[in-house]
Design an enzyme around this catalytic site. Structure first.
Site, PDB file in Angstrom:
ATOM      1  N   GLU A  31     -26.978  49.423  60.973  1.00  8.86           N
ATOM      2  CA  GLU A  31     -27.756  48.184  61.021  1.00  8.86           C
ATOM      3  C   GLU A  31     -27.205  47.195  59.998  1.00  8.86           C
ATOM      4  O   GLU A  31     -26.900  47.582  58.858  1.00  8.86           O
ATOM      5  CB  GLU A  31     -29.214  48.513  60.715  1.00  8.86           C
ATOM      6  CG  GLU A  31     -30.205  47.778  61.556  1.00  8.86           C
ATOM      7  CD  GLU A  31     -30.145  48.116  63.044  1.00  8.86           C
ATOM      8  OE1 GLU A  31     -29.450  47.392  63.773  1.00  8.86           O
ATOM      9  OE2 GLU A  31     -30.796  49.091  63.460  1.00  8.86           O
ATOM     10  N   ASP A  34     -22.628  44.968  61.690  1.00  7.22           N
ATOM     11  CA  ASP A  34     -21.700  44.323  62.642  1.00  7.22           C
ATOM     12  C   ASP A  34     -21.014  43.101  62.028  1.00  7.22           C
ATOM     13  O   ASP A  34     -19.799  42.953  62.113  1.00  7.22           O
ATOM     14  CB  ASP A  34     -22.373  44.009  63.995  1.00  7.22           C
ATOM     15  CG  ASP A  34     -23.632  43.171  63.938  1.00  7.22           C
ATOM     16  OD1 ASP A  34     -24.096  42.827  62.828  1.00  7.22           O
ATOM     17  OD2 ASP A  34     -24.165  42.852  65.028  1.00  7.22           O
ATOM     18  N   SER A  65     -38.783  29.679  84.126  1.00 11.86           N
ATOM     19  CA  SER A  65     -39.071  30.926  83.424  1.00 11.86           C
ATOM     20  C   SER A  65     -40.404  31.461  83.928  1.00 11.86           C
ATOM     21  O   SER A  65     -41.456  30.868  83.661  1.00 11.86           O
ATOM     22  CB  SER A  65     -39.146  30.677  81.905  1.00 11.86           C
ATOM     23  OG  SER A  65     -39.814  31.771  81.290  1.00 11.86           O
ATOM     24  N   GLY A 118     -39.449  39.732  70.395  1.00 13.04           N
ATOM     25  CA  GLY A 118     -39.672  39.860  68.955  1.00 13.04           C
ATOM     26  C   GLY A 118     -39.856  41.297  68.485  1.00 13.04           C
ATOM     27  O   GLY A 118     -40.370  41.531  67.396  1.00 13.04           O
ATOM     28  N   SER A 122     -33.616  42.952  71.326  1.00 14.31           N
ATOM     29  CA  SER A 122     -32.597  42.014  71.801  1.00 14.31           C
ATOM     30  C   SER A 122     -32.880  41.395  73.151  1.00 14.31           C
ATOM     31  O   SER A 122     -32.024  41.388  74.046  1.00 14.31           O
ATOM     32  CB  SER A 122     -31.235  42.690  71.872  1.00 14.31           C
ATOM     33  OG  SER A 122     -30.812  42.975  70.612  1.00 14.31           O
ATOM     34  N   ASP A 169     -25.608  43.192  69.652  1.00 13.30           N
ATOM     35  CA  ASP A 169     -26.602  43.108  70.724  1.00 13.30           C
ATOM     36  C   ASP A 169     -25.961  42.721  72.050  1.00 13.30           C
ATOM     37  O   ASP A 169     -26.239  43.318  73.096  1.00 13.30           O
ATOM     38  CB  ASP A 169     -27.687  42.086  70.372  1.00 13.30           C
ATOM     39  CG  ASP A 169     -28.351  42.389  69.046  1.00 13.30           C
ATOM     40  OD1 ASP A 169     -28.161  43.511  68.534  1.00 13.30           O
ATOM     41  OD2 ASP A 169     -29.044  41.500  68.519  1.00 13.30           O
ATOM     42  N   TYR A 219     -32.477  36.402  57.850  1.00 15.33           N
ATOM     43  CA  TYR A 219     -31.303  37.071  58.436  1.00 15.33           C
ATOM     44  C   TYR A 219     -30.006  36.361  58.013  1.00 15.33           C
ATOM     45  O   TYR A 219     -29.062  37.001  57.533  1.00 15.33           O
ATOM     46  CB  TYR A 219     -31.413  37.073  59.965  1.00 15.33           C
ATOM     47  CG  TYR A 219     -30.258  37.751  60.663  1.00 15.33           C
ATOM     48  CD1 TYR A 219     -30.297  39.092  60.998  1.00 15.33           C
ATOM     49  CD2 TYR A 219     -29.102  37.033  60.983  1.00 15.33           C
ATOM     50  CE1 TYR A 219     -29.237  39.713  61.632  1.00 15.33           C
ATOM     51  CE2 TYR A 219     -28.029  37.641  61.623  1.00 15.33           C
ATOM     52  CZ  TYR A 219     -28.107  38.980  61.951  1.00 15.33           C
ATOM     53  OH  TYR A 219     -27.043  39.589  62.574  1.00 15.33           O
TER      54      TYR A 219
HETATM   55  C1  GLA Z   1     -29.777  41.492  65.004  1.00 14.51           C
HETATM   56  C2  GLA Z   1     -28.435  40.815  65.242  1.00 14.51           C
HETATM   57  C3  GLA Z   1     -27.306  41.843  65.329  1.00 14.51           C
HETATM   58  C4  GLA Z   1     -27.342  42.804  64.132  1.00 14.51           C
HETATM   59  C5  GLA Z   1     -28.745  43.353  63.928  1.00 14.51           C
HETATM   60  C6  GLA Z   1     -28.851  44.164  62.670  1.00 14.51           C
HETATM   61  O1  GLA Z   1     -30.144  42.260  66.115  1.00 14.51           O
HETATM   62  O2  GLA Z   1     -28.467  40.059  66.428  1.00 14.51           O
HETATM   63  O3  GLA Z   1     -26.067  41.190  65.411  1.00 14.51           O
HETATM   64  O4  GLA Z   1     -26.850  42.195  62.992  1.00 14.51           O
HETATM   65  O5  GLA Z   1     -29.718  42.327  63.852  1.00 14.51           O
HETATM   66  O6  GLA Z   1     -28.087  45.314  62.766  1.00 14.51           O
END
Ligand code: GLA
Length: 378
Positions: A31, A34, A65, A118, A122, A169, A219
């Site tokens: 996690e 990437d 949608s 959320g 993804s 993702d 983030y």
């Molecule tokens: C989100 C981002 C990914 C990755 C994760 C954490 O999902 O979109 O690219 O960084 O967080 O692992």
């Protein structure tokens, strides 16, 4: 869901079209690695975004949608960006395809999904991958390489949605394969499929229902911290750093950045350890690494929250083999590796204890590893 989308499409646009789908993802381990050039270990799951699409002979895109009951229409030039946030994902994909010299023309589309929003599964990558795959098929004879489809989704996040995400993702959503996890080296982009057969165990997600919103969330700040440490250490990404290098530079970086980097460097090795352990069928090691990841994400990377830490504690108390927060963090789900015989007790205990403390039960999603982006049968 398919039938509902088809009906809505027919009644709104009066034509038929072609249906495409792409999936949400889980990540067993790796996690926030990437964007640091490290390894990730995701798989696509049986939760999808599906879209019906038909070329409309104009230069405009008309999107409905179904889940939001909202409609949007936009052109394909940069200045045509729509206001609605959800529509920017589709607009962004169109623009990123065009920017790469490929073709997009006007189309009508209706989409819906069952990837929980959320929850760290993804949903946005599933949406991007679904449209990237579809535009490749409809307008470009599938000439765009699969990896480029994932990059189109990632660039959409960067350039149209404000999230400086890594590639995990979108990669998982495009490359996902039934019953397989995938180890991706995010520096070389080499990947390998690992058939995931955890005999005697179940993988299950517990959704805290705490909202996770990566746009404007810390983030991007986490990513900036990592890049700052890498620069201080004189390496391209933290993939090329080790603990000795970090310790040697400890007084040149802030305490906070040091902690972020410490987590990332530890996590890099854990992904490799988990892959080796899986090949030996050593689930105890897999589980131990998952708990270590949770600890790092909670204490060093600080992307957990009280509710997720509580779910992790409950897992430990119930003898669950491995448990950790999954995805970007700041809410969402824990992923849990549970022995079959402990499963029922764990789920019942987690529901009861969480409900007692927070006034609602976590939502339980058993994990079924599935195919990623595809065209649906007619
Ligand atoms: C989100 C981002 C990914 C990755 C994760 C954490 O999902 O979109 O690219 O960084 O967080 O692992």
């Amino acid at each position: 869901m398919k039938e509902k989308i088809k009906e809505l499409f027919k009644s709104r646009f009066g034509t038929d079209g072609v249906m495409y789908a792409s999936a949400g993802r889980i990540n067993l381990i790796g996690e926030h690695t990437d964007y640091n050039g490290g390894f990730v270990f995701p798989g696509a799951i049986d939760k999808y975004i599906m879209a019906q699409i038909n070329i409309n002979g104009t230069d405009r895109v008309r999107v409905y949608s179904a889940d939001l009951d909202d409609y949007c229409e936009f052109g394909l030039r940069e200045e045509d960006a729509p206001q609605q946030q959800w529509a920017r994902y589709i607009f962004g994909v169109c623009r990123e395809v065009i920017k790469r010299g490929f073709t997009v023309k006007g189309f009508d589309t209706v989409f819906a999904g069952n990837v929980p929003l959320g929850a760290g599964l993804s949903s946005s990558a599933a949406l991007e991958s679904c449209y990237a795959f579809a535009l490749n098929d409809l307008f470009n004879d599938n000439k765009i390489e699969k990896f480029e489809l994932a990059l189109i989704g990632q660039s959409t996040e960067h350039n149209y949605c404000g999230v400086n995400c890594g590639i995990m993702d979108q990669f998982a959503s495009v490359f996902g394969k039934k019953d397989c996890l995938m180890r991706l080296d995010c520096r070389s982009l080499e990947y390998k499929y690992y058939p995931f057969k955890a005999d005697g165990y179940k993988l299950v997600l517990l959704d805290s229902k705490v909202k996770h919103e990566l746009v404007d969330s810390p983030y991007n700040k986490r990513r900036a911290s990592c890049e700052h440490v890498a620069k201080t250490l004189g390496v391209e990404t933290l993939r090329d750093a080790d603990m000795a290098m970090l310790e040697a530079a400890k007084d040149q970086v802030s305490e906070e950045d040091y902690m972020r980097a410490r987590y990332v460097i530890g996590e890099k090795q854990r992904v490799l350890d988990v892959c080796d352990a899986l090949e030996r069928g050593d689930f105890e090691t897999v589980g131990r690494c998952m708990y270590e990841t949770h600890h790092g994400l909670s204490k060093d990377y600080e992307v957990s929250c009280e509710e997720l830490d509580y779910l992790n504690d409950i897992a430990r108390e119930c003898g669950v083999t491995g448990s950790r927060i999954m995805g970007g963090g700041f809410g969402g789900c824990t992923i849990n590796l549970v022995k079959n015989e402990l499963y029922d007790n764990f789920i019942a205990t987690a529901k009861a204890k969480f409900n007692e403390k927070y006034g609602h039960e976590p939502v339980v999603y058993p994990v079924i590893i599935s195919d990623g982006a595809h065209k649906c049968e007619a």
